[in-house]
Design a protein around this motif. Structure first.
Motif, PDB file in Angstrom:
ATOM      1  N   THR A  24       0.945  -1.322   0.028  1.00 18.66           N
ATOM      2  CA  THR A  24       0.051   0.073   0.207  1.00 18.66           C
ATOM      3  C   THR A  24       0.837   1.168   0.085  1.00 18.66           C
ATOM      4  O   THR A  24       0.334   2.327  -0.204  1.00 18.66           O
ATOM      5  N   ASN A  25       2.330   1.189   0.031  1.00 21.28           N
ATOM      6  CA  ASN A  25       3.089   2.329   0.127  1.00 21.28           C
ATOM      7  C   ASN A  25       2.674   3.313   1.299  1.00 21.28           C
ATOM      8  O   ASN A  25       2.839   4.199   1.139  1.00 21.28           O
ATOM      9  N   GLN A  26       2.368   2.685   2.356  1.00 27.71           N
ATOM     10  CA  GLN A  26       2.300   3.351   3.593  1.00 27.71           C
ATOM     11  C   GLN A  26       3.608   3.126   4.608  1.00 27.71           C
ATOM     12  O   GLN A  26       3.818   1.977   4.675  1.00 27.71           O
ATOM     13  N   PRO A  27       3.337   4.063   5.547  1.00 29.45           N
ATOM     14  CA  PRO A  27       4.627   3.810   6.537  1.00 29.45           C
ATOM     15  C   PRO A  27       4.272   2.468   7.471  1.00 29.45           C
ATOM     16  O   PRO A  27       3.104   2.385   7.554  1.00 29.45           O
ATOM     17  N   GLN A  28       5.209   1.746   7.984  1.00 26.06           N
ATOM     18  CA  GLN A  28       5.030   0.561   8.579  1.00 26.06           C
ATOM     19  C   GLN A  28       4.377   0.666   9.909  1.00 26.06           C
ATOM     20  O   GLN A  28       3.287   0.042  10.434  1.00 26.06           O
ATOM     21  N   ASN A  29       4.773   2.112  10.590  1.00 24.58           N
ATOM     22  CA  ASN A  29       4.092   2.330  11.791  1.00 24.58           C
ATOM     23  C   ASN A  29       2.720   2.487  11.648  1.00 24.58           C
ATOM     24  O   ASN A  29       1.722   2.201  12.445  1.00 24.58           O
ATOM     25  N   LYS A  30       2.260   3.485  10.691  1.00 23.54           N
ATOM     26  CA  LYS A  30       0.736   3.647  10.411  1.00 23.54           C
ATOM     27  C   LYS A  30      -0.091   2.601   9.953  1.00 23.54           C
ATOM     28  O   LYS A  30      -1.080   2.117  10.317  1.00 23.54           O
ATOM     29  N   THR A  31       0.582   1.436   9.233  1.00 27.36           N
ATOM     30  CA  THR A  31       0.266   0.377   8.793  1.00 27.36           C
ATOM     31  C   THR A  31      -0.162  -0.424  10.095  1.00 27.36           C
ATOM     32  O   THR A  31      -1.339  -1.166  10.026  1.00 27.36           O
ATOM     33  N   ALA A 112      -9.458   8.243  10.050  1.00 26.84           N
ATOM     34  CA  ALA A 112      -9.259   9.387  11.001  1.00 26.84           C
ATOM     35  C   ALA A 112      -8.488   9.128  11.972  1.00 26.84           C
ATOM     36  O   ALA A 112      -7.611   9.938  12.610  1.00 26.84           O
ATOM     37  N   LYS A 113      -8.593   8.093  12.748  1.00 22.43           N
ATOM     38  CA  LYS A 113      -7.878   7.834  13.880  1.00 22.43           C
ATOM     39  C   LYS A 113      -6.303   7.442  13.690  1.00 22.43           C
ATOM     40  O   LYS A 113      -5.559   7.659  14.756  1.00 22.43           O
ATOM     41  N   SER A 114      -6.017   6.919  12.455  1.00 30.84           N
ATOM     42  CA  SER A 114      -4.530   6.517  12.049  1.00 30.84           C
ATOM     43  C   SER A 114      -3.916   7.776  11.550  1.00 30.84           C
ATOM     44  O   SER A 114      -2.697   7.355  11.150  1.00 30.84           O
ATOM     45  N   GLY A 115      -4.395   8.614  10.906  1.00 30.38           N
ATOM     46  CA  GLY A 115      -4.265   9.593  10.205  1.00 30.38           C
ATOM     47  C   GLY A 115      -3.730   9.323   8.681  1.00 30.38           C
ATOM     48  O   GLY A 115      -2.759   9.676   7.898  1.00 30.38           O
ATOM     49  N   MET A 116      -4.682   8.278   8.387  1.00 28.25           N
ATOM     50  CA  MET A 116      -4.119   7.869   6.719  1.00 28.25           C
ATOM     51  C   MET A 116      -5.416   8.297   6.045  1.00 28.25           C
ATOM     52  O   MET A 116      -6.608   7.999   6.583  1.00 28.25           O
ATOM     53  N   ASP A 117      -5.564   8.181   4.808  1.00 28.25           N
ATOM     54  CA  ASP A 117      -6.614   8.366   3.925  1.00 28.25           C
ATOM     55  C   ASP A 117      -7.488   7.126   3.793  1.00 28.25           C
ATOM     56  O   ASP A 117      -6.967   6.021   3.766  1.00 28.25           O
ATOM     57  N   ALA A 118      -8.683   7.146   3.620  1.00 22.06           N
ATOM     58  CA  ALA A 118      -9.635   6.350   3.591  1.00 22.06           C
ATOM     59  C   ALA A 118      -9.304   5.264   2.570  1.00 22.06           C
ATOM     60  O   ALA A 118      -9.621   3.873   2.748  1.00 22.06           O
ATOM     61  N   SER A 119      -8.909   5.648   1.529  1.00 19.79           N
ATOM     62  CA  SER A 119      -8.638   4.650   0.532  1.00 19.79           C
ATOM     63  C   SER A 119      -7.541   3.768   0.470  1.00 19.79           C
ATOM     64  O   SER A 119      -7.758   2.590   0.444  1.00 19.79           O
TER      65      SER A 119
END
Length: 211
Positions: A24-31, A112-119
């Motif tokens: 998903t090309n997202q940071p590991q901590n946010k994932t 919203a809680k994780s600071g990541m876009d919904a998609s």
């Protein structure tokens, strides 16, 4: 029995987090934050569905026919070169069945809680759902679960391995939220004011919500 969140702290869990983050090309901590919130919510939704004979029969049927746990045996293959579209489509169907018309609300709240876009959250959930079903399938076989009472009990133990009762109320509130987040905020405050011991869902959510 260990709770579902213990999985994320294991070597298998790290493989899942790294693989999903790469996909998903997202940071590991946010994932990891999204998965830490999402997996108990999905388990709670499955438990809710399994509380009816028809729902339990459908879940056991899916486990027996397709989700036998083999997906966990080759996660390296799953993530190398990108997750196969068949897996993503399967994940989308699982989410639709488990969450129903609450799917978008759950996705928005987790974003919203994780600071990541919904998609991006939606993509993470599509990958996580078949893995979660595989884990459930493996546990079902190991414990020789064959009926509604057995699958309800198994799901309950996977959730309660981390969660005191008030934290399960938090999971229910996400599933029942109307999308404005206010109910979730209220219940989150209640949860986070309670048990924060390391390893509990409350402690993990406390870190995620910065409280």
């Amino acid at each position: 029995m260990s709770g579902i969140l213990d999985l994320l702290n294991s070597d298998l869990g790290k493989t899942i987090i790294n693989g999903v983050a790469g996909q998903t090309n997202q940071p590991q901590n946010k994932t990891q934050d999204v998965l830490t919130m999402a997996l108990p919510v999905l388990m709670q939704a499955m438990k809710r569905n399994a509380s009816t004979p028809k729902g339990a029969e459908g879940l056991l049927g899916a486990i027996n026919n397709k989700h036998d746990g083999s997906i966990l045996d080759n996660l390296g293959g799953l993530f190398s070169g990108g997750v196969d579209n068949n897996v993503l489509n399967d994940g989308d169907k699982i989410l639709g069945h488990v969450l129903g018309n609450k799917q978008q609300n759950v996705t928005n709240i987790l974003g919203a809680k994780s600071g990541m876009d919904a998609s991006s959250v939606a993509q993470i959930l599509k990958i996580a759902a078949p893995i979660l079903m595989g884990l459930l399938g493996k546990q079902t076989r190991q414990q020789k679960v064959t009926n509604q009472g057995g699958i309800e009990s198994l799901l309950g133990s996977l959730i309660s391995g981390n969660s005191p009762q008030q934290e399960q109320s938090f999971l229910e509130s996400i599933l029942d939220a109307d999308g404005d987040g206010s109910v979730v905020d209220d219940v989150a405050s209640m949860v986070l004011g309670g048990n924060k011991k390391k390893g509990s869902l409350g402690g993990l959510l406390g870190g995620l919500f910065g409280k």
